[in-house]
Design an enzyme around this catalytic site. Structure first.
Site, short mmCIF file in Angstrom:
data_model
loop_
_atom_site.label_atom_id
_atom_site.label_comp_id
_atom_site.label_asym_id
_atom_site.label_seq_id
_atom_site.Cartn_x
_atom_site.Cartn_y
_atom_site.Cartn_z
CB SER A 1 -38.48 18.80 -11.77
OG SER A 1 -38.25 17.48 -12.18
CG ASP B 1 -40.66 16.89 -19.31
OD1 ASP B 1 -40.58 15.72 -18.93
OD2 ASP B 1 -40.59 17.87 -18.54
CG HIS C 1 -37.48 17.87 -17.08
ND1 HIS C 1 -38.75 17.86 -16.59
CD2 HIS C 1 -36.66 17.80 -15.99
CE1 HIS C 1 -38.73 17.77 -15.27
NE2 HIS C 1 -37.47 17.75 -14.88
#
Length: 313
Positions: free
Chosen positions: A156, A250, A280
């Site tokens: 991320s 996501d 995610h």
């Protein structure tokens, strides 16, 4: 057209989503940053799965004239000294730290045999961009002086930072020998692709992304700043071999595809895997969801391949 998650997401993954939401509700983004951190840290503690046998860890600073950055170094009995891994955690640049991804780093160490160096970079809003990037660079510069080549890895926000380091260190002595990016946010076009189809995905929404971006910045023109958004770099040549693994459900998934395409167009090696039906943050589901377990195996294999300077893709 918006995605139909009742069809895309299986029962195991829904159970993971519901468990996550019980600790970290979807409206947490509306709380203060301090409240968000407390909720996130509690959630991470609930998902912590411990250390595999044979892995130990120690925490201390990487000393630098500009300031010290805390790191945690994971080592395995009978290590593989072919490479080491510099790991940068996710959390939207405002959450997380050495504890939030502690067990993930321990398992990467156990399964690859590589030392893993987890970086406790500074967080926004107290420390705006480029503070986190500068901390990542501080640690990487230190590791450049050590004998083991480095594979960059991050999820991320950490995937963003890992890629930014890879871009910034091209052409230097001892650049990274590879990068493994896990559902990274790389600054792609938010008017198309997964940003539209999965704008309201479980676990991460476009509204969340807008919030994190606003907290991270201090204003000013960042349109050409690849240390903020690696996809804004006009030159994708010279990057290390790159593996990108994203979640289908996501808004960030398209960044992985775009990044792969641009590296390949520049003559580099890049591989992208979109994990069907995953969301995610699925690293925390690697022990409860079969698809996440399989994906974590692909992630670990990619780290191992790149650490041994292999390219099986």
């Amino acid at each position: 057209m918006a995605a139909d998650y009742s069809k895309l997401i299986d029962a195991e993954t829904w159970a993971f989503i519901e468990r996550t939401n019980s600790y970290y509700p979807p409206d947490t983004v509306d709380y203060t940053v301090q409240e968000q951190r407390a909720i996130y840290d509690r959630m991470c503690r609930e998902f912590h799965s411990g250390y595999p046998a044979g892995v130990t860890a120690g925490t201390g600073p990487v000393e630098d004239p500009a300031g010290d950055v805390q790191c945690r170094v994971y080592r395995r009995d009978n290590p593989d000294n072919a490479a080491a891994v510099m790991y940068l955690h996710g959390g939207g640049f405002i959450l997380g730290g050495l504890e939030s991804h502690d067990d993930v780093c321990a398992e990467i160490c156990a399964q690859t045999g590589f030392d893993v160096i987890s970086v406790d970079y500074r967080l926004a809003p107290e420390h705006k961009h480029p503070a986190a990037f500068n901390d990542a660079m501080t640690v990487f510069r230190f590791l450049q002086t050590r004998p083991k080549p480095i594979v960059l890895c991050g999820d991320s926000a950490g995937g963003n930072l890992a890629a930014a380091v890879a871009h910034a260190t091209r052409g230097q002595p001892n650049p990274p020998i590879g990068q493994v990016l896990i559902y990274p946010g790389l600054g792609g076009n938010q008017s198309e692709g997964s940003y539209v189809t999965h704008a309201d995905a479980p676990m991460l929404t476009k509204r969340d992304l807008d919030f994190y971006r606003a907290v991270r910045t201090s204003g000013g023109d960042l349109s050409k700043d690849y240390t903020f958004a690696p996809l804004r770099d006009p030159d994708m040549s010279g990057l290390p071999p790159t593996a990108i693994i994203t979640a289908e459900c996501d808004p960030l998934s398209s960044d992985g595809e775009t990044y792969r395409d641009r590296i390949q167009e520049a003559g580099g090696r890049a591989w992208w895997q979109e994990e069907a039906g995953l969301v995610h943050g699925y690293l925390r589901a690697r022990h409860s969801v079969a698809k996440a377990r399989d994906s974590f195996t692909r992630i670990v294999n990619a780290v191992s391949f790149l650490g041994h300077k292999e390219w099986p893709y």
